[in-house]
Design an enzyme around this catalytic site. Structure first.
Site, PDB file in Angstrom:
ATOM      1  N   ASP A   1       0.851  -1.177   0.000  1.00 12.28           N
ATOM      2  CA  ASP A   1       0.000   0.000   0.000  1.00 12.28           C
ATOM      3  C   ASP A   1       0.895   1.237   0.000  1.00 12.28           C
ATOM      4  O   ASP A   1       2.065   1.176   0.389  1.00 12.28           O
ATOM      5  CB  ASP A   1      -0.892  -0.019   1.236  1.00 12.28           C
ATOM      6  CG  ASP A   1      -1.778   1.213   1.338  1.00 12.28           C
ATOM      7  OD1 ASP A   1      -2.424   1.558   0.331  1.00 12.28           O
ATOM      8  OD2 ASP A   1      -1.805   1.827   2.409  1.00 12.28           O
TER       9      ASP A   1
ATOM     10  N   ASP B   1      -0.158   5.022   0.930  1.00 12.73           N
ATOM     11  CA  ASP B   1      -0.356   5.958   2.044  1.00 12.73           C
ATOM     12  C   ASP B   1      -0.192   5.248   3.385  1.00 12.73           C
ATOM     13  O   ASP B   1      -0.896   4.278   3.674  1.00 12.73           O
ATOM     14  CB  ASP B   1      -1.750   6.577   1.974  1.00 12.73           C
ATOM     15  CG  ASP B   1      -1.952   7.385   0.697  1.00 12.73           C
ATOM     16  OD1 ASP B   1      -1.091   8.220   0.392  1.00 12.73           O
ATOM     17  OD2 ASP B   1      -2.963   7.168   0.007  1.00 12.73           O
TER      18      ASP B   1
END
Length: 254
Positions: A20, A22
């Site tokens: 991922d 963020d």
């Protein structure tokens, strides 16, 4: 080579890694949360009698890891506000879910012009070590700004592919906790999900990794709040670390 970083044992059987963006690669979650707060608080104020959006608890529970449209709908629904859905192309405002999401994006984009978003050094060390070991990596994000942020940080070269919000919209991929984003990334890397690791900090993302049948789901716990290691494990994390750099060893004795 003595002292050179090696991969932790849990990664030894993994042939690819999907991360991922963020909160795992970039320290952009606080900027997202602040933009959401401004967008939601305007809507809550208009409704009257509503407590403000909490940029920690509400952010983690309702919007972290989700697409803007899904996150906006989930939070507003939690407060009993049934706005018309609208569309992702709505003008920024408070009248529809799409308008609230558009206002958040407007605020987030403006904040990027004021200051650069930092990256997490431990994650960068892990990415470089994975590259040294010949393990291909992909970055995934519900945000349409992910590729932009990675390019600004000079990290795009560490990834074989990026599946961000722009790609999700183009391919009509559902958002997390549906595993479609991760499965698309694994397919582009040419590695089955069962041989691929997912590294995620969001509860919805960890759940997506588990639903997708990935061989290893790593939860990243950067908060001391209620959504901690226990919550990540309940959603399906096999391993929980406070930083992805913990997935490296010193290499002593290797």
């Amino acid at each position: 080579m003595t002292g050179a970083p090696s991969l932790a044992a849990c990664l030894h059987s993994m042939r690819a890694v999907v991360l991922d963006t963020d909160g795992v690669i970039t320290d952009s979650a606080p900027t997202h949360a602040a933009a959401w707060k401004s967008a939601f608080d305007a809507c809550l104020s208009a409704a009257g009698g509503q407590r403000p959006f909490d940029p920690v608890d509400d952010y983690l529970q309702y919007v972290d890891g989700r697409s803007r449209q899904d996150g906006a709908a989930a939070f507003l629904r939690s407060r009993g506000l049934e706005l018309p859905l609208g569309t992702p192309d709505d003008a920024p405002g408070t009248d529809t879910v799409g308008a609230v999401a558009a206002r958040k994006d407007e605020l987030f984009t403006a904040s990027l012009q004021d200051r650069a978003v930092a990256t997490w050094p431990g994650t960068v060390r892990l990415l470089r070590a994975l590259g040294d070991h010949g393990v291909p990596c992909a970055a995934v994000s519900a945000s349409r700004h992910a590729s932009e942020l990675l390019a600004a940080a000079d990290l795009l070269g560490l990834f074989r592919t990026v599946v961000d919000g722009n790609e999700a919209r183009r391919l009509h991929l559902p958002g997390k906790p549906d595993p479609a984003l991760f499965l698309e990334a694994a397919q582009r890397l040419g590695v089955p999900a069962e041989d691929t690791a997912v590294v995620e900090d969001a509860l919805a993302g960890v759940e997506a990794g588990r639903r997708g049948g990935f061989g290893l789901v790593v939860g990243v716990d950067r908060t001391a709040g209620p959504y901690s290691a226990t919550a990540l494990r309940r959603r399906g994390a096999d391993v929980v670390v406070s930083d992805p750099g913990e997935l490296l060893t010193s290499g002593e004795g290797a």
